[in-house]
Design an enzyme around this catalytic site. Structure first.
Site, PDB file in Angstrom:
ATOM      1  N   LYS A 108       0.849  -1.201   0.000  1.00 56.84           N
ATOM      2  CA  LYS A 108       0.000   0.000   0.000  1.00 56.84           C
ATOM      3  C   LYS A 108       0.884   1.249   0.000  1.00 56.84           C
ATOM      4  CE  LYS A 108      -3.994   1.906   2.504  1.00 56.84           C
ATOM      5  NZ  LYS A 108      -4.872   1.751   3.680  1.00 56.84           N
ATOM      6  N   SER A 162      -9.767   1.485   2.525  1.00 58.56           N
ATOM      7  CA  SER A 162      -8.911   2.291   1.696  1.00 58.56           C
ATOM      8  C   SER A 162      -7.797   1.520   0.985  1.00 58.56           C
ATOM      9  CB  SER A 162      -8.275   3.396   2.546  1.00 58.56           C
ATOM     10  OG  SER A 162      -7.408   2.835   3.520  1.00 58.56           O
ATOM     11  N   SER A 176     -10.022  -0.810   6.720  1.00 57.59           N
ATOM     12  CA  SER A 176      -9.387  -0.568   5.417  1.00 57.59           C
ATOM     13  C   SER A 176      -8.621  -1.742   4.825  1.00 57.59           C
ATOM     14  CB  SER A 176      -8.440   0.639   5.506  1.00 57.59           C
ATOM     15  OG  SER A 176      -9.188   1.826   5.440  1.00 57.59           O
TER      16      SER A 176
END
Lengths: 100, 474
Positions: free
Chosen positions: B79, B154, B178
């Protein structure tokens, strides 16, 4: 909880938070009304006997010896937006009033 | 070489026994990246040359009979809020589009030492603020299972990259769901460890009392293989702890009780298909001899308000560091410091980030602090106590990951509350600091994925992997 948040509040908050708003004031205000209205549900909770929780798990005190980590210090400098001779360059904060 | 159903364990076995090379494995994954990424938009940056070079080094080490690491040659994505030395780290924000990380996050050091190969940086909601990946400054991520729908957020890029076959695993961060929500939406496994189980050093902070780095995998075993590498105490993260991995006795399923929170199932807006799928999982567990027991988490209904007040507050302080002096400057070359702050942040942050910072500043401001922030901290305690009480009677708690199926682009962007409700079942877990895993409901290969969540006691992270593997074999 308290009076309804106003556009003046949003402008004041944006100055406190150091954010130039670019015409988003009305949209943010409208969203803030909705969100803060939702938070009103907390008024019904009896918190008389509850203590504050500031963390997710029990906090333990962590102490370590002060040691200079030259490698990490050097790397940390890499975060500066403008670097000059190994120093962070920023505009002056103090101004010479005699010059002005 | 068919990499579709290749597990991490088999990939490592294949490489170490020289049935295939690490270079071939990485090459196959880059074929998929090159074929699919322009449409899915899961990865913001890839580094093919360096990945192939590392793969060749691993192949050479194995040829020479050397130990190439327990994750040798395994392609992973990261990420884009986790720092990799020398690589651009945007956190999905225009403000950091040119920011180059100066050091490796602890989790990255550990993955590199284990021989994992980082193939790309994964797209995400801006500063991890979003549930659909639609707030990314670099465009939304498409769900590989249905490209008209969101991948969840996310960590949407992480989940989509694994689901699409671009990598075998990924790291994401989970502040309110997330990792688990995008795993559920993309039909893979995602796990949020106990708060403190994995170092956060080198993660761009969003809400420090809630954030946690965790793994993604196509299966529970794959996610576990990554977790085993990244876990552990770190001197650079004072909240990290070294704890023994507790686990339940899986050999005797009839001794295991799973709690079902009645509040989660009576919630409005629960989609019928999701509820049916979750009932099937319960039926499978019951048939295997596991006891299912209804429990109550009475304060969980306030979790959304508590979560958002605390997160807004922490966001407003954490993101104060992005001032145009450190990290990256905007276009402004003014010689006035305040101008630089105001314009860097005004131009650089997107709408969702600005809204959260302003509301965080509001709930912390004098006159509002007690009514919002202090009260939320107290209700947070009540939510934590709910869970601890429930765990007196049950070993694990189960719920859906989200009340709805993956939704279409734009469906929830105009109403922040609707978007925030996507995480209604996942955010209480972060408030309590518990570990939880998102596992895809079986038999939905031709339908939209539904994920179910298992929540465990603090430091019982291993029980989640045990239970996930048990379910997958049923």
């Amino acid at each position: 909880m308290s009076g309804k948040i106003t556009k003046e509040d949003i402008i004041r908050l944006s100055k406190l938070a150091r954010i130039n708003l670019q015409g988003e004031e009305d949209k943010i205000l409208e969203d803030a009304w909705r969100i803060l209205a939702y938070f009103e549900e907390l008024q019904e909770v009896d918190i008389h006997n509850a203590s504050k929780a500031s963390s997710a798990t029990a906090i333990i005190n962590v102490a370590s010896e002060d040691k200079i980590n030259q490698d990490l210090s050097q790397k940390g400098i890499g975060h500066f937006a403008i670097l000059e001779n190994g120093c962070l360059k920023i505009p002056g904060v103090m101004h010479n009033i005699n010059k002005e | 070489m068919n990499i579709n159903n290749l597990s991490i364990k088999d990939a490592i076995l294949g490489i170490t026994t020289r049935r295939f090379t690490s270079e071939e494995l990485i090459g196959e994954h880059f074929k998929i990246i090159e074929e699919k990424n322009s449409e899915i938009n899961a990865l913001l940056a890839v580094n093919k040359e360096s990945a192939l070079r590392q793969a060749r080094e691993i192949d050479q080490q194995i040829k020479d009979g050397k130990d190439a690491g327990v994750l040798c040659g395994v392609p992973v994505t990261i990420k884009d809020n986790i720092l990799i030395e020398g690589a651009v780290c945007t956190a999905g924000s225009k403000l950091l589009k040119n920011y180059v990380a100066a050091y490796d996050a602890t989790v990255i050091k550990k993955l590199k030492n284990a021989g994992a190969i980082i193939v790309g940086k994964a797209n995400m909601d801006e500063f991890a603020m979003g549930s659909s990946n639609e707030t990314s400054a670099f465009g939304a991520v498409k769900n590989p299972r249905d490209k008209d729908r969101v991948a969840g957020g996310s960590s949407g890029g992480s989940a989509a990259s694994v689901a699409a076959g671009m990598a075998m695993g990924s790291l994401g961060s989970d502040t309110g769901g997330s990792i688990r929500l995008p795993a559920g939406f993309c039909g893979i496994v995602g796990m949020k460890p106990t708060y403190g189980r994995v170092s956060r050093f080198g993660l761009i902070s969003m809400a420090s009392s809630l954030d946690q780095i965790g793994p993604f995998g196509k299966t529970t075993a794959d996610a576990e293989a990554i977790y085993e590498i990244i876990k552990g105490e770190d001197i650079y993260d004072s909240t990290s702890r070294n704890m023994r991995d507790n686990r339940i006795e899986i050999d005797n399923p009839s001794a295991i009780t799973i709690g079902i929170p009645q509040e989660f199932f009576s919630s409005e807006g629960m989609d019928v298909e999701t509820e049916t799928a979750i009932n099937e999982v319960m039926r499978d567990f019951r048939r295997a001899g596991i006891k299912i027991k209804e429990i109550s988490l009475p304060y969980s209904k306030y979790a959304l308000s508590v979560y958002y007040i605390i997160m807004f507050a922490e966001v407003s302080t954490n993101l104060a560091r992005f001032d145009g002096i450190r990290y990256a400057r905007g276009e402004n070359n003014s010689d006035n410091l305040l101008d630089i702050y105001m314009s860097t942040r005004g131009d650089g942050f997107g709408e969702e980030v600005k809204r959260r910072i302003l509301l965080g500043t509001f709930v912390l401001s004098s006159g509002h602090y007690d009514a919002y922030y202090a009260k939320a901290q107290k209700v947070r305690r009540l939510i934590q106590e709910d869970f601890l009480r429930a765990f007196n009677d049950v070993d694990l708690i189960m719920s859906p990951i989200s009340p709805t199926l993956p939704f279409k682009f734009g469906e929830k962007t105009s109403d922040p509350i609707q978007m925030y409700l996507s995480d209604i079942f996942t955010m209480p877990v972060n408030l309590a600091g518990l570990p939880a895993i998102s596992i895809p409901v079986k038999g939905r290969e031709n339908k939209l994925p539904v994920g179910f969540q298992l929540i465990s006691k603090h430091w019982h992270d291993a029980s989640l992997f045990q239970m996930g593997k048990f379910y997958e074999q049923l």
